[in-house]
Design a protein around this motif. Structure first.
Motif, PDB file in Angstrom:
ATOM      1  N   LEU A   8      42.118  51.491  43.057  1.00 50.87           N
ATOM      2  CA  LEU A   8      42.723  50.417  42.644  1.00 50.87           C
ATOM      3  C   LEU A   8      43.603  49.395  43.528  1.00 50.87           C
ATOM      4  N   TYR A   9      43.776  50.086  44.876  1.00 54.93           N
ATOM      5  CA  TYR A   9      44.297  49.287  45.885  1.00 54.93           C
ATOM      6  C   TYR A   9      43.195  48.426  46.520  1.00 54.93           C
ATOM      7  N   VAL A  10      42.242  48.893  46.527  1.00 59.00           N
ATOM      8  CA  VAL A  10      40.987  48.071  47.111  1.00 59.00           C
ATOM      9  C   VAL A  10      40.780  46.811  46.271  1.00 59.00           C
ATOM     10  N   ILE A  11      40.820  47.178  44.703  1.00 56.18           N
ATOM     11  CA  ILE A  11      40.674  46.107  43.798  1.00 56.18           C
ATOM     12  C   ILE A  11      41.649  45.228  43.903  1.00 56.18           C
ATOM     13  N   VAL A  12      42.987  45.712  43.769  1.00 52.78           N
ATOM     14  CA  VAL A  12      43.950  44.737  43.393  1.00 52.78           C
ATOM     15  C   VAL A  12      44.580  44.032  44.572  1.00 52.78           C
ATOM     16  N   TYR A  13      44.401  44.669  45.903  1.00 53.09           N
ATOM     17  CA  TYR A  13      44.711  43.890  47.068  1.00 53.09           C
ATOM     18  C   TYR A  13      43.419  43.060  47.830  1.00 53.09           C
ATOM     19  N   TYR A  14      42.201  43.629  47.877  1.00 56.11           N
ATOM     20  CA  TYR A  14      41.160  42.868  48.754  1.00 56.11           C
ATOM     21  C   TYR A  14      40.474  41.946  47.602  1.00 56.11           C
ATOM     22  N   LEU A  15      39.970  42.668  46.562  1.00 57.87           N
ATOM     23  CA  LEU A  15      39.089  41.839  45.462  1.00 57.87           C
ATOM     24  C   LEU A  15      39.762  40.819  44.759  1.00 57.87           C
ATOM     25  N   VAL A  16      41.048  41.188  44.129  1.00 60.62           N
ATOM     26  CA  VAL A  16      41.515  40.219  43.123  1.00 60.62           C
ATOM     27  C   VAL A  16      42.653  39.667  43.720  1.00 60.62           C
ATOM     28  N   GLY A  17      43.381  40.396  44.959  1.00 62.98           N
ATOM     29  CA  GLY A  17      44.533  39.580  45.548  1.00 62.98           C
ATOM     30  C   GLY A  17      45.520  39.108  44.657  1.00 62.98           C
ATOM     31  N   TYR A  18      45.969  40.130  43.845  1.00 64.46           N
ATOM     32  CA  TYR A  18      47.101  40.091  42.873  1.00 64.46           C
ATOM     33  C   TYR A  18      48.254  39.648  43.309  1.00 64.46           C
ATOM     34  N   ARG A  19      48.674  38.308  42.934  1.00 61.87           N
ATOM     35  CA  ARG A  19      50.040  37.594  43.442  1.00 61.87           C
ATOM     36  C   ARG A  19      50.134  37.856  44.898  1.00 61.87           C
ATOM     37  N   ARG A  20      49.043  37.735  45.695  1.00 62.65           N
ATOM     38  CA  ARG A  20      49.403  37.915  47.227  1.00 62.65           C
ATOM     39  C   ARG A  20      50.229  36.891  47.571  1.00 62.65           C
ATOM     40  N   ARG A  21      49.859  35.386  47.379  1.00 66.48           N
ATOM     41  CA  ARG A  21      50.493  34.575  47.793  1.00 66.48           C
ATOM     42  C   ARG A  21      52.122  34.609  47.575  1.00 66.48           C
TER      43      ARG A  21
END
Length: 279
Positions: A8-21
């Protein structure tokens, strides 16, 4: 669970970029003294943590009391239980730090009081199902629109209740908030916990959630105010903010950075207080 969280970390952070901004903006404003490299390290640690939380939230929906207690231990529940023995309701104040879902679900069977979780109503699809699963072991879930009636009812019939309040949410009404400088920014805090504690003379207890290791937590309670009616106004909310600041400073990656906590603007007529001087 760990393998799923890593994926999930790879998906949420790198692929989706969930609310990263949003997360980066929050970290930049909160920690201007840190370098970009240091903030990126903190950012990645945060997303690893919320990936753990997502898996734990799913586990929480179906876990037995025994399974939850194995992962979420109250270190000193006697501090809370002594007020039940004297027939007094209490306010439990904390924040979106480490795992709060286990707290909602298990509170009613981990202490003697009847447990009530107070918060904003969920807006997502399936919110009704999640609320029912959270309360399947007796914790009563109420939102801001019904909390007054709930408290009045239990006060009238002298039922000792523990009201769980995550008081780091962004207030909906900036005119009914306590404004202070927090993490280098003008920040409104919900005043409801202090208001109700003073109205019904309920002791206020802060609880800190420590992550022992991935998937396992310990909850420690500490008394903030035993007699709310005897302290000056804003004492309780100031003590809460001071406790929250120390909690976040210990391990900042465990706070919920991906939400827009500083989206409100302070009206010109609203004073800004120094919480350190009031606590």
């Amino acid at each position: 669970m760990k393998i799923l969280a890593d994926i999930l970390y790879v998906i949420v952070y790198y692929l989706v970029g969930y609310r990263r901004r949003v997360t980066r903006e929050n970290l930049a404003h909160a920690y201007p003294e840190k370098s970009d490299r240091e903030r990126r390290h903190l950012e990645r640690a945060y997303y690893r943590h919320i990936s753990d939380l997502l898996v734990e939230a799913l586990h929480n929906l179906y876990a037995s009391p025994k399974a939850i207690v194995a992962r979420y231990k109250f270190v000193n529940r006697e501090l809370v239980n002594k007020y039940y023995e004297h027939g007094r309701s209490v306010v439990l104040m904390s924040s979106h730090y480490n795992n709060w879902e286990y707290m909602i679900t298990s509170l009613n069977f981990q202490i003697l009081h009847h447990a009530v979780g107070v918060g904003k109503p969920l807006q997502d699809r399936g919110a009704g199902y999640i609320t029912r699963r959270r309360g399947r072991y007796g914790t009563e879930i109420v939102d801001q629109t019904t909390v007054r009636q709930t408290m009045e009812y239990y006060h009238r019939y002298k039922v000792p209740v523990a009201y769980m309040m995550l008081s780091d949410q962004s207030p909906s009404d900036v005119h009914k908030s306590f404004w202070t400088m927090f993490m280098h920014q003008e920040t409104p805090f919900i005043y409801g916990a202090e208001y109700f504690a003073r109205k019904y003379d309920m002791p206020v207890i802060y609880y800190d959630v420590h992550k022992v290791r991935r998937g396992y937590y310990e909850v420690k309670f500490s008394l903030m105010c035993d007699n709310p009616t005897e302290v000056p106004q804003y004492t309780i909310v100031s003590r809460y903010i001071d406790s929250l600041e120390r909690t976040i400073a210990e391990r900042p990656e465990y706070w919920l950075w991906s939400h827009r906590r500083w989206k409100r603007q302070r009206p010109a007529e609203m004073p800004i207080y120094d919480y350190k001087a009031l606590k």
